[in-house]
Design an enzyme around this catalytic site. Structure first.
Site, PDB file in Angstrom:
ATOM      1  N   ASN A 161       0.009   7.968  -5.488  1.00  0.00           N
ATOM      2  CA  ASN A 161       0.931   6.887  -5.117  1.00  0.00           C
ATOM      3  C   ASN A 161       0.315   5.853  -4.184  1.00  0.00           C
ATOM      4  O   ASN A 161       1.016   4.971  -3.699  1.00  0.00           O
ATOM      5  CB  ASN A 161       2.191   7.466  -4.481  1.00  0.00           C
ATOM      6  N   VAL A 218       0.757   1.144  -1.150  1.00  0.00           N
ATOM      7  CA  VAL A 218       1.597   2.319  -1.356  1.00  0.00           C
ATOM      8  C   VAL A 218       2.773   1.986  -2.261  1.00  0.00           C
ATOM      9  O   VAL A 218       3.401   0.944  -2.113  1.00  0.00           O
ATOM     10  CB  VAL A 218       2.183   2.807  -0.001  1.00  0.00           C
ATOM     11  N   CYS A 219       3.080   2.910  -3.181  1.00  0.00           N
ATOM     12  CA  CYS A 219       4.302   2.804  -3.975  1.00  0.00           C
ATOM     13  C   CYS A 219       5.349   3.659  -3.253  1.00  0.00           C
ATOM     14  O   CYS A 219       5.359   4.881  -3.363  1.00  0.00           O
ATOM     15  CB  CYS A 219       4.058   3.326  -5.385  1.00  0.00           C
ATOM     16  N   LEU A 220       6.201   2.988  -2.468  1.00  0.00           N
ATOM     17  CA  LEU A 220       7.204   3.689  -1.663  1.00  0.00           C
ATOM     18  C   LEU A 220       8.561   3.038  -1.928  1.00  0.00           C
ATOM     19  O   LEU A 220       8.817   1.929  -1.464  1.00  0.00           O
ATOM     20  CB  LEU A 220       6.824   3.601  -0.179  1.00  0.00           C
TER      21      LEU A 220
END
Length: 154
Positions: free
Chosen positions: A78, A85-87
């Site tokens: 991620n 970041v993929c958040l």
């Protein structure tokens, strides 16, 4: 509450909370909109190192979400090679102005400890995570030993 007032309060709250998983939190001396800190994960394969992050708040905060960037390289599905970041909590479509920075940091720590291969930024690592967990853990441990920062003493 204006962005600077709210950010000062959130920074003070975070520094006072003594979170074991987020340490060394500080705002840039010249720019309250830029913070750095050290993510200290609990779970293997990342629990042998620490990871420096930078949090950049937009001038429109809290009406627009902060952006988080890893300054320390990490082997994680991620987080891409540039540290992005993929958040979901800080995506534009999910962001809520009432969300506090400590909630964002907790979501990030949870993501590090428990990757979400269904939302990858690095498809090859997500595939390895799903198809050969043992290999993924070994690679991530080796990468962490090589690239991460030293963990702070408790």
């Amino acid at each position: 509450m204006t962005a600077p007032r709210r950010l000062r309060k959130e920074l003070s709250d975070l520094q006072g909370n003594a979170l074991k998983s987020f340490r060394d939190i500080k705002a840039d001396d010249d720019n309250l909109l830029r913070w750095t800190g050290l993510i200290v994960p609990d779970n293997p394969p990342y629990n042998k190192g620490a990871f420096r992050i930078e949090i950049n708040f937009p001038a429109e905060y809290p009406f627009k979400p902060p952006k988080i960037n890893f300054k320390t390289r990490i082997y994680h599905p991620n987080i891409d090679e540039k540290g992005q970041v993929c958040l979901p909590i800080i995506s534009t479509e999910n962001w809520k102005p009432a969300t506090r920075t400590d909630q964002v940091v907790q979501a990030l720590v949870d993501l590090i400890n428990d990757p979400e291969p269904e939302h990858p930024l690095r498809a090859e690592l997500a595939e390895e995570f799903l198809k050969d967990r043992k290999k993924f853990v070994k690679n991530a441990e080796d990468y962490t030993k090589k690239h991460s920062e030293k963990r702070p003493a408790d």
